[in-house]
Design a protein around this motif. Structure first.
Motif, PDB file in Angstrom:
ATOM      1  N   ALA A 225       0.841  -1.200   0.000  1.00 16.92           N
ATOM      2  CA  ALA A 225       0.000   0.000   0.000  1.00 16.92           C
ATOM      3  C   ALA A 225       0.871   1.243   0.000  1.00 16.92           C
ATOM      4  O   ALA A 225       1.920   1.281   0.656  1.00 16.92           O
ATOM      5  CB  ALA A 225      -0.936   0.006   1.212  1.00 16.92           C
ATOM      6  N   THR A 234      -4.889   6.861  -1.001  1.00 19.25           N
ATOM      7  CA  THR A 234      -4.307   5.547  -0.740  1.00 19.25           C
ATOM      8  C   THR A 234      -4.574   4.598  -1.907  1.00 19.25           C
ATOM      9  O   THR A 234      -5.675   4.577  -2.464  1.00 19.25           O
ATOM     10  CB  THR A 234      -4.883   4.958   0.556  1.00 19.25           C
ATOM     11  N   ILE A 236      -3.802   0.380  -3.139  1.00 18.67           N
ATOM     12  CA  ILE A 236      -3.462  -0.959  -2.662  1.00 18.67           C
ATOM     13  C   ILE A 236      -3.078  -1.820  -3.865  1.00 18.67           C
ATOM     14  O   ILE A 236      -3.712  -1.741  -4.922  1.00 18.67           O
ATOM     15  CB  ILE A 236      -4.648  -1.584  -1.906  1.00 18.67           C
ATOM     16  N   HIS A 262      -1.794  -5.754   5.444  1.00 14.40           N
ATOM     17  CA  HIS A 262      -2.558  -4.576   5.864  1.00 14.40           C
ATOM     18  C   HIS A 262      -3.975  -4.953   6.282  1.00 14.40           C
ATOM     19  O   HIS A 262      -4.482  -6.015   5.930  1.00 14.40           O
ATOM     20  CB  HIS A 262      -2.633  -3.552   4.728  1.00 14.40           C
ATOM     21  N   TRP A 264      -8.036  -3.143   6.509  1.00 13.65           N
ATOM     22  CA  TRP A 264      -8.908  -2.059   6.021  1.00 13.65           C
ATOM     23  C   TRP A 264     -10.074  -1.929   6.999  1.00 13.65           C
ATOM     24  O   TRP A 264     -10.900  -2.831   7.108  1.00 13.65           O
ATOM     25  CB  TRP A 264      -9.382  -2.391   4.624  1.00 13.65           C
ATOM     26  N   THR A 265     -10.113  -0.829   7.720  1.00 12.82           N
ATOM     27  CA  THR A 265     -11.159  -0.583   8.709  1.00 12.82           C
ATOM     28  C   THR A 265     -12.203   0.366   8.121  1.00 12.82           C
ATOM     29  O   THR A 265     -12.166   0.719   6.941  1.00 12.82           O
ATOM     30  CB  THR A 265     -10.573   0.040   9.982  1.00 12.82           C
ATOM     31  N   ASN A 268      -9.671   3.639   7.779  1.00 12.79           N
ATOM     32  CA  ASN A 268      -8.306   3.706   7.283  1.00 12.79           C
ATOM     33  C   ASN A 268      -7.827   2.370   6.743  1.00 12.79           C
ATOM     34  O   ASN A 268      -8.519   1.346   6.828  1.00 12.79           O
ATOM     35  CB  ASN A 268      -7.357   4.184   8.389  1.00 12.79           C
ATOM     36  N   VAL A 269      -6.602   2.395   6.196  1.00  9.32           N
ATOM     37  CA  VAL A 269      -5.821   1.200   5.880  1.00  9.32           C
ATOM     38  C   VAL A 269      -4.569   1.268   6.743  1.00  9.32           C
ATOM     39  O   VAL A 269      -3.897   2.301   6.783  1.00  9.32           O
ATOM     40  CB  VAL A 269      -5.446   1.150   4.386  1.00  9.32           C
ATOM     41  N   ILE A 344      -8.921   5.669   3.444  1.00 10.27           N
ATOM     42  CA  ILE A 344      -9.689   4.682   2.690  1.00 10.27           C
ATOM     43  C   ILE A 344      -9.143   4.636   1.266  1.00 10.27           C
ATOM     44  O   ILE A 344      -8.955   5.676   0.633  1.00 10.27           O
ATOM     45  CB  ILE A 344     -11.180   5.061   2.675  1.00 10.27           C
ATOM     46  N   PRO A 345      -8.874   3.463   0.721  1.00  7.79           N
ATOM     47  CA  PRO A 345      -8.274   3.398  -0.616  1.00  7.79           C
ATOM     48  C   PRO A 345      -9.200   3.921  -1.708  1.00  7.79           C
ATOM     49  O   PRO A 345     -10.384   3.600  -1.738  1.00  7.79           O
ATOM     50  CB  PRO A 345      -7.975   1.910  -0.807  1.00  7.79           C
ATOM     51  N   LYS A 419     -16.735  -3.362   1.324  1.00  8.49           N
ATOM     52  CA  LYS A 419     -15.857  -2.187   1.368  1.00  8.49           C
ATOM     53  C   LYS A 419     -15.936  -1.402   0.060  1.00  8.49           C
ATOM     54  O   LYS A 419     -15.967  -0.162   0.057  1.00  8.49           O
ATOM     55  CB  LYS A 419     -14.416  -2.624   1.626  1.00  8.49           C
ATOM     56  N   THR A 425     -14.714   2.513  -4.271  1.00 16.71           N
ATOM     57  CA  THR A 425     -13.305   2.347  -4.628  1.00 16.71           C
ATOM     58  C   THR A 425     -13.183   1.708  -6.010  1.00 16.71           C
ATOM     59  O   THR A 425     -13.899   0.756  -6.324  1.00 16.71           O
ATOM     60  CB  THR A 425     -12.596   1.463  -3.594  1.00 16.71           C
TER      61      THR A 425
END
Length: 541
Positions: A225, A234, A236, A262, A264-265, A268-269, A344-345, A419, A425
């Motif tokens: 990442a 971000t 990935i 990693h 992913w919440t 965030n990552v 967040i990606p 996600k 994304t």
């Protein structure tokens, strides 16, 4: 029991069941551990100050000797099989008791560390090693607490690693004398019979891949990442070995979050680790300057060799193994961010090296297609490397990291799908392999074209171009991209022979279908919507 170093006032070795060792050295710094390793003749110093060590008989992980304790916690949660091999609790008990007895007259090195840059989702880890350089490896690879945190540290997961301890397969339930056994209920990993340090790193990765989705709703990922310097966007990168994951994510114009693991919440990552564990075969300053310059004091080289009559490392020497490695703290990379957390990606890249030469160099995936390709985890080995091999050999690794995923791959894919829907994304499938024909006929897609496509995706340029739909894979292919010839974007055009192209493409699609058969019984229709389709017009009887 003699104890030295910075030891927790709240938790000692007895909490790990260890009542007796000869000496315990707590939380030593790299200079201390390097000095001890040299005294113990565990390694030698290179001309740059890195510690060079051998891992012994095992120069990589031994996946057939990695077990998970099958109990009430794991019985109905783990996807049991050739990857997640069960072992009964009583076998763990025997190994544990024997290892504690083995440690009674040994000197051990104890390391307290974190796994997880996000404080909300990290685990507090204690590693107990009988080898000093293994403890230095853990200093490099896990996240290092401050001194005041060490003084009150209480772990919630423990690794006991004794390379010199050998199991008895007849009585201990193992396959061989070497083993890695994960007990997710007692929160202990036992490792013995192998000097390969990566067993510790990947053991904790497997633990997080079990705990985080089930207990905290975090999506764990085997990926690299990075994020933009200006916009902090971000990105990935998923990909198996040989697809270019390390090369393409190591962008000097972007900040490195992490190179391998990693989570992913909702916000965030975050990197699971505090270091990097990079392959070094063929390494040079010209190819990978960041990694090359990171090989200095505190770094550990594994299974490499020197040039004759020198302490200069010969990175082309593979007499021990092609899996030569280096570990170092992530701070050794100049553009790394600490703490290793990004937003967040905005973009995700699935990297594949398609040696069949039929996949476009870039495709934009729908959510269903992203989930399907995530479960598939496709790349390929080139043909011609073995006698009798006439065509490329496909390689599938679920979730781009099957050996470390205790749950069924569909469970991770569903987390990914949620996600993607929640955060809008973009997911791109990038082929770094062949075009104009399969390996041996076509040519490798130029790295400069791949970089141009990724750059265009990251900058948003590809949000404003036309797209067409791939007839087999169903994904969207951009009709133009700055810095990339238009014909390169369409593999069919580079072949110049529609029948040969579609026959080869059908072969690959059928291999996707066959691989996915193992997942169909536990996979919903939402994922199967992303499956590629055979072109019946060109399908041979």
């Amino acid at each position: 029991m003699l104890e030295f170093g910075i030891k927790s006032k709240k938790s000692g070795l007895t909490e790990s069941g260890i009542k007796q060792v000869k000496e315990a050295w707590w939380n030593l710094d790299p200079s201390q551990l390097t000095e001890i390793a040299l005294q113990n003749r565990e390694g030698t110093l290179s001309d740059t100050g890195a510690l060079m060590c051998d891992t012994g008989q095992f120069t990589g992980r031994s996946p057939k000797d990695r077990f998970i304790v099958r109990d009430s916690k794991t019985e109905n949660a783990v996807w049991w099989g050739d990857i997640n091999i069960p072992i009964p609790p009583d076998s763990f008990d025997r190994l544990y008791a024997k290892m504690l007895g083995y440690l009674a007259d040994k000197k051990v090195y104890v390391r307290d560390a974190y796994a997880g840059a996000d404080k909300t989702h990290r685990i507090k880890l204690r590693v107990i090693n009988t080898v000093a350089w293994h403890n230095l490896f853990c200093f490099n690879m896990f996240i290092r607490p401050e001194r005041y945190q060490l003084e009150t540290f209480v772990p919630n997961f423990t690794i006991i690693n004794c390379p010199g301890f050998l199991a008895d397969p007849e009585t201990d339930g193992t396959r061989q004398e070497n083993f890695s056994v994960i007990d997710l209920t007692r929160r202990i990993i036992l490792i013995g019979g192998t000097g390969y340090s990566g067993e510790m790193k990947k053991g904790i990765f497997s633990v997080l891949n079990f705990l985080l989705p089930l207990e905290e709703g975090v999506f764990p990922m085997h990926c690299s990442a990075n994020m933009g310097i200006k916009d902090r966007d971000t990105a990935i990168f998923f990909g198996l070995s040989g697809t270019g994951k390390t090369t393409l994510s190591a962008d000097p114009e972007r900040l490195l979050i992490g190179d391998d693991e990693h989570g992913w919440t909702m916000r965030n990552v975050f990197n699971f680790e505090g270091g990097c564990y990079a392959k070094t075969v063929g390494l040079s300053h010209e190819k990978e300057p960041e990694i090359f310059n990171a090989i200095k004091f505190g770094a550990i080289l594994e299974n490499t060799r020197f040039l004759p009559e020198s302490r200069e490392v010969d990175y082309d020497n593979v007499e021990v193994t092609e899996n030569t490695r280096v570990s170092y703290p992530i701070s050794y990379i100049p553009n790394a961010v600490e703490p290793s957390i990004g937003g967040i990606p905005k973009n995700i890249f699935f990297l594949t090296c398609d040696a069949f030469g039929v996949m476009p160099p870039i495709q934009r995936l729908s959510t269903a297609q992203a989930m399907y390709h995530f479960v598939s985890g496709y790349t390929s080995k080139v043909a011609g490397t073995e006698d009798g091999v006439k065509e490329p050999t496909p390689v599938f690794s679920a979730c781009f990291g099957a050996p470390f995923m205790p749950l069924h791959p569909a469970e991770y894919a569903k987390l990914l799908g949620r996600k993607l829907e929640e955060n809008h994304t973009n997911v791109w499938l990038i082929n770094t392999g062949w075009t104009g024909g399969p390996y041996g006929v076509g040519s490798r897609i130029k790295l400069k074209y791949t970089r141009a496509m990724i750059s265009a995706a990251l900058s948003g340029i590809l949000d404003n171009v036309g797209y067409r739909t791939h007839s087999l894979f169903g994904a969207e292919i951009p009709t133009s991209c700055p810095g990339v010839p238009a014909e390169i974007l369409s593999p069919r055009e580079t072949w110049k022979n529609d029948q040969a192209f579609y026959q080869m493409a059908n072969k690959l699609v059928l291999k996707f279908h066959k691989n996915f058969d193992q997942f169909r019984g536990n996979t919903g229709a939402d994922i199967l919507l992303g499956e590629p389709k055979v072109n019946e017009q060109y399908q041979k009887a």
